[in-house]
Enzyme design. Structure first.
Site, PDB file in Angstrom:
ATOM      1  N   ASP A 298       0.881  -1.157   0.000  1.00 40.80           N
ATOM      2  CA  ASP A 298       0.000   0.000   0.000  1.00 40.80           C
ATOM      3  C   ASP A 298       0.928   1.219   0.000  1.00 40.80           C
ATOM      4  OD1 ASP A 298      -2.416   1.564   0.393  1.00 40.80           O
ATOM      5  OD2 ASP A 298      -1.765   1.796   2.474  1.00 40.80           O
TER       6      ASP A 298
ATOM      7  N   ASP B  28       0.086   5.064   0.976  1.00 44.03           N
ATOM      8  CA  ASP B  28      -0.056   6.016   2.074  1.00 44.03           C
ATOM      9  C   ASP B  28      -0.068   5.287   3.412  1.00 44.03           C
ATOM     10  OD1 ASP B  28      -0.242   7.964   0.100  1.00 44.03           O
ATOM     11  OD2 ASP B  28      -2.433   7.969   0.123  1.00 44.03           O
TER      12      ASP B  28
END
Length: 184
Positions: free
Chosen positions: A8, A10
């Site tokens: 992922d 952020d």
């Protein structure tokens, strides 16, 4: 040959913001994250990114801005000696019901196809939220939660729903554990 580590963005690679990352100036790498990606690459792992980017669907920024942010992220990783082989993103709002927005596994399957893998059983999904771990499990990945970003807030639900998920301090901790496992 190892599979692929899917990250992922952020909260895993860069600092997260409740107001969204809307410019290259707002994109700030987490300490050691670019170097952790480079360590994975040196050990033979390919690294990809799967990121929900509903800020596009909400009108906060456009595809060109996101491309510039990803260019900056790639530059930082290259400066650290690594590379990201593929970036998949979902521009949709949560209410659009698409098949790519995590926790749906669509982006992970797109990365699988781009990487030429038959499956993702030897691969990892590393995230900072329950939806990241859920997407990884649905795609057949091994999973790891990092406590950066939102990870601390969702640790208990992740441990309850996905007890085999590794819980790591940050991306560096995950990489150290994975490379130690590879060395056994």
């Amino acid at each position: 040959m190892p599979g692929i580590v899917i990250l992922d963005r952020d909260g895993v690679i860069n600092r997260d913001s409740k107001d969204y990352i809307k410019s290259t100036a707002e994109w700030q790498p987490l300490p050691g994250a670019p170097e952790a990606i480079a360590r994975l690459n040196r050990a033979g792992w390919r690294v990809a990114v799967a990121t929900n980017q509903s800020g596009i669907g909400r009108g906060y920024y456009d595809h060109a801005t996101l491309s510039a942010i990803h260019h900056r992220m790639n530059q930082r990783v290259v400066e650290a000696g690594g590379t990201i082989c593929h970036i998949e993103y979902c521009p949709h709002r949560p209410d659009e019901g698409c098949g790519c927005r995590k926790p749906a596994p669509g982006m992970l399957f797109a990365i699988q196809r781009a990487a030429g893998l038959d499956d993702l059983q030897q691969s990892w999904m590393v995230g900072d939220s329950l939806r990241d771990i859920d997407a990884g499990a649905r795609a057949g990945c091994q999973t790891a939660l990092v406590r950066t970003g939102n990870g601390t807030d969702c640790e208990i639900p992740v441990r309850s729903a996905f007890p085999k998920t590794w819980v790591c301090t940050d991306l560096n901790d995950f990489v150290t554990r994975l490379l130690d496992l590879d060395a056994q």
